[in-house]
Structures are given as structure tokens and as C-alpha cells.
Design a protein around this motif. Structure first.
Motif, PDB file in Angstrom:
ATOM      1  N   SER A   1       0.820  -1.205   0.000  1.00 43.99           N
ATOM      2  CA  SER A   1       0.000   0.000   0.000  1.00 43.99           C
ATOM      3  C   SER A   1       0.846   1.242   0.000  1.00 43.99           C
ATOM      4  CB  SER A   1      -0.894   0.007   1.244  1.00 43.99           C
ATOM      5  OG  SER A   1      -0.112   0.122   2.401  1.00 43.99           O
ATOM      6  N   LYS A   2       0.193   2.365  -0.321  1.00 41.23           N
ATOM      7  CA  LYS A   2       0.885   3.636  -0.295  1.00 41.23           C
ATOM      8  C   LYS A   2       1.357   3.974   1.107  1.00 41.23           C
ATOM      9  CE  LYS A   2      -1.421   5.837  -4.205  1.00 41.23           C
ATOM     10  NZ  LYS A   2      -2.281   6.958  -4.621  1.00 41.23           N
TER      11      LYS A   2
ATOM     12  N   LYS B   1       2.218   5.144 -14.443  1.00 44.08           N
ATOM     13  CA  LYS B   1       1.324   4.974 -13.300  1.00 44.08           C
ATOM     14  C   LYS B   1       2.126   4.818 -12.009  1.00 44.08           C
ATOM     15  CE  LYS B   1      -2.488   2.231 -11.460  1.00 44.08           C
ATOM     16  NZ  LYS B   1      -1.874   2.115 -10.131  1.00 44.08           N
TER      17      LYS B   1
ATOM     18  N   ASP C   1       3.362   8.153 -11.028  1.00 40.14           N
ATOM     19  CA  ASP C   1       2.204   8.891 -10.524  1.00 40.14           C
ATOM     20  C   ASP C   1       1.928   8.522  -9.067  1.00 40.14           C
ATOM     21  OD1 ASP C   1      -0.134  10.636 -11.019  1.00 40.14           O
ATOM     22  OD2 ASP C   1      -1.290   8.799 -10.794  1.00 40.14           O
ATOM     23  N   ASP C   2       1.941   7.236  -8.759  1.00 39.08           N
ATOM     24  CA  ASP C   2       1.701   6.786  -7.388  1.00 39.08           C
ATOM     25  C   ASP C   2       2.811   7.262  -6.449  1.00 39.08           C
ATOM     26  OD1 ASP C   2      -0.608   5.536  -8.164  1.00 39.08           O
ATOM     27  OD2 ASP C   2       0.295   3.548  -8.344  1.00 39.08           O
ATOM     28  N   SER C   3       4.043   7.244  -6.933  1.00 38.94           N
ATOM     29  CA  SER C   3       5.161   7.735  -6.124  1.00 38.94           C
ATOM     30  C   SER C   3       4.988   9.207  -5.777  1.00 38.94           C
ATOM     31  CB  SER C   3       6.474   7.515  -6.886  1.00 38.94           C
ATOM     32  OG  SER C   3       7.571   8.100  -6.213  1.00 38.94           O
TER      33      SER C   3
ATOM     34  N   TYR D   1       2.154  10.761  -5.467  1.00 33.78           N
ATOM     35  CA  TYR D   1       1.096  10.874  -4.454  1.00 33.78           C
ATOM     36  C   TYR D   1       1.650  10.616  -3.051  1.00 33.78           C
ATOM     37  CZ  TYR D   1      -2.855  11.357  -7.660  1.00 33.78           C
ATOM     38  OH  TYR D   1      -3.758  11.827  -8.587  1.00 33.78           O
TER      39      TYR D   1
ATOM     40  N   GLN E   1       5.494   0.041  -6.675  1.00 32.68           N
ATOM     41  CA  GLN E   1       4.283   0.644  -7.201  1.00 32.68           C
ATOM     42  C   GLN E   1       3.752  -0.113  -8.410  1.00 32.68           C
ATOM     43  OE1 GLN E   1       2.892   2.768  -5.484  1.00 32.68           O
ATOM     44  NE2 GLN E   1       4.307   4.167  -4.513  1.00 32.68           N
TER      45      GLN E   1
END
Length: 257
Positions: free
Chosen positions: A27-28, A153, A156-158, A160, A254
Motif C-alpha cells: 500500500s501507499k 502509473k 504517478d503513485d510515487s 502521491y 508501485q
């Protein structure tokens, strides 16, 4: 489901062979902890502490660079793949020094612009990395796992994750953030270290620079935290963000594998 990948990554010495774990269930919040908890084994990430920004701290002004478009990069990689030799050529990145590309790299994080980061990669290194990882992916295709869409993607998640940390150090949604990037942050790769990296990956870079740690700084309240590491490689006078390094230090967790 966890998978172990043996791969090349750039650390303080730029060329080390290590094992990393990639899980689609990570998870993030767990990745976020890598920025905020002390872990001596982490790659270029130092423990996060709330600190008061020094009055001597300065930020490098950001100037927009003209770089090859994402379409050009994709075309170069696609043409290489279709020919069957996976030998994409390096393109003119538009960056002729490591400081300029580093400033723009972290500015892309501040702007939340993952495609801008993708355009800083060398297509040749992407293909070499995919070839290196191909036999570690079991039934999945390296072209699928490390496709442009999948990598963007992951970036992008990194981004966030960084933004979530910024929220903790902000007084309001309008707080302004900068990245403190100076020449003093760079560690230059030694010749033998770069040679080992080139031999392992099958590349021919002529120099490399590493940022093991940097600061994101809140310009409004003076708060700051240690951010993401990065590495930059030079070939024929052009500098690139190292795909191998970013994949191992920031993006591997990620990817949905």
C-alpha cells in the motif's frame, strides 16, 4: 503475492547488485513509511524529521527545458521492440548537465507530472533493464510489466506518496513547496563503479551522479523533510534520469505484478 527480483540498482556507489521485493499488495501507506522511518538498508532515503528550515537554505530556480516528446520516446522504443533486437538508441535528452536535469526531475514531482519524468529516461536503458529482468518475471512479459503506461502509473503513485507527506508538514492546502537541489548534493560515480554498472546492464554511460538525499521545503512555514533519492547518467554529452535506479529505489513497489 511476493516475487523476488535480482536486478541492478544505483546506490551511493551507483553500481550494486541486490534483491528487492515487489508486491502488488503493497500500500501507499507502507511505502510512505520508507520516507519517515529510519532504515539503514533503504536506498538513498534518510529518516524524516520535522525541522525548521535554515535561513541559509536556497532553492535552485527552475527553468523549463526543451526535451524530446513522449511520443518520440515511445516511437523509439516501439521500433526497437518490433525489430526484435531490443536495442533502442539513446536520444538527445535536452540536458547537458546533471544539475539541470535534477532540478527539473524534482520540479516534476512538485508539479505532479509523471510523463515529464518518463521523458527523462533513456529508451536504451529501459530496454536493457527489461532484458535483464525478463527471466525473473515467470510467465509475464517484461514489455508488459515495464510498459510506458505501467511505469507512468508507478511514477504517478510515487508522487502521491510525496504529496501525502507534504500534507503532514503543511498548515494549509495553499502552502508552497520547493525542492532544495544544489551541486553539493551530488556524489560522482567512480570509474570502476560505473564500469561495473555498464557491464551488468550492457550500457556504455561515461559518467554518473547520485543524489542520496534531498529536501522538500515548505516555503510558507519553514518545515522540510528528506525526500526521494535519484541518479543521473551521461552518454555522449546528454544526461538522463537512470531508469534502473528509479525503478529499484522508488517505483518497483508501485508496479502491479
Amino acid at each position: 503475492m511476493n516475487k523476488k527480483y535480482t536486478a541492478v540498482f544505483l546506490s551511493a556507489l551507483l553500481a550494486c547488485v541486490g534483491t528487492v521485493s515487489c508486491s502488488s499488495e503493497k500500500s501507499k501507506s507502507s511505502l510512505k513509511s520508507s520516507y519517515s522511518e529510519t532504515d539503514d538498508s533503504s536506498i538513498g532515503v534518510q529518516p524524516t524529521e520535522k525541522k525548521t528550515a535554515s535561513t541559509e537554505m536556497t532553492t535552485v530556480p527552475v527553468t523549463e527545458k526543451t526535451v524530446t516528446t513522449a511520443a518520440d520516446v515511445t516511437q523509439a522504443v516501439t521500433e526497437s521492440a518490433s525489430s526484435g533486437n531490443h536495442q533502442a538508441e539513446a536520444y538527445d535528452s535536452g540536458y547537458t548537465d546533471s544539475l539541470s536535469i535534477a532540478v527539473d526531475f524534482y520540479q516534476a514531482y512538485l508539479e505532479h507530472n509523471p510523463e515529464k519524468v518518463y521523458n527523462m529516461f533513456n529508451p536504451e536503458e529501459i530496454e536493457r533493464y527489461k532484458k535483464l529482468m525478463a527471466d525473473q518475471l515467470e510467465e509475464k512479459s517484461a514489455d508488459e510489466v515495464f510498459s510506458k503506461d505501467a511505469v507512468i502509473k508507478a511514477i504517478d503513485d510515487s508522487m502521491y506518496v510525496i504529496e501525502e507527506i507534504m500534507e503532514e508538514y503543511s498548515d494549509s492546502e495553499t502552502d508552497r513547496w520547493t525542492a532544495d537541489i544544489t551541486e553539493e548534493l551530488f556524489d560522482e560515480a567512480a570509474e570502476e563503479e560505473l564500469s561495473a554498472f555498464n557491464e551488468e546492464l550492457g550500457t556504455n554511460y561515461t559518467s554518473g551522479s547520485i543524489i542520496n538525499y534531498m529536501y522538500y521545503v515548505n516555503a510558507d512555514n519553514g518545515e522540510l523533510f528528506v525526500g526521494n533519492s535519484s541518479a543521473f547518467l551521461e552518454k555522449k554529452g546528454h544526461w538522463y534520469v537512470s531508469f534502473s535506479s528509479l525503478m529499484q529505489s522508488e517505483l518497483i513497489n508501485q508496479l502491479e505484478v
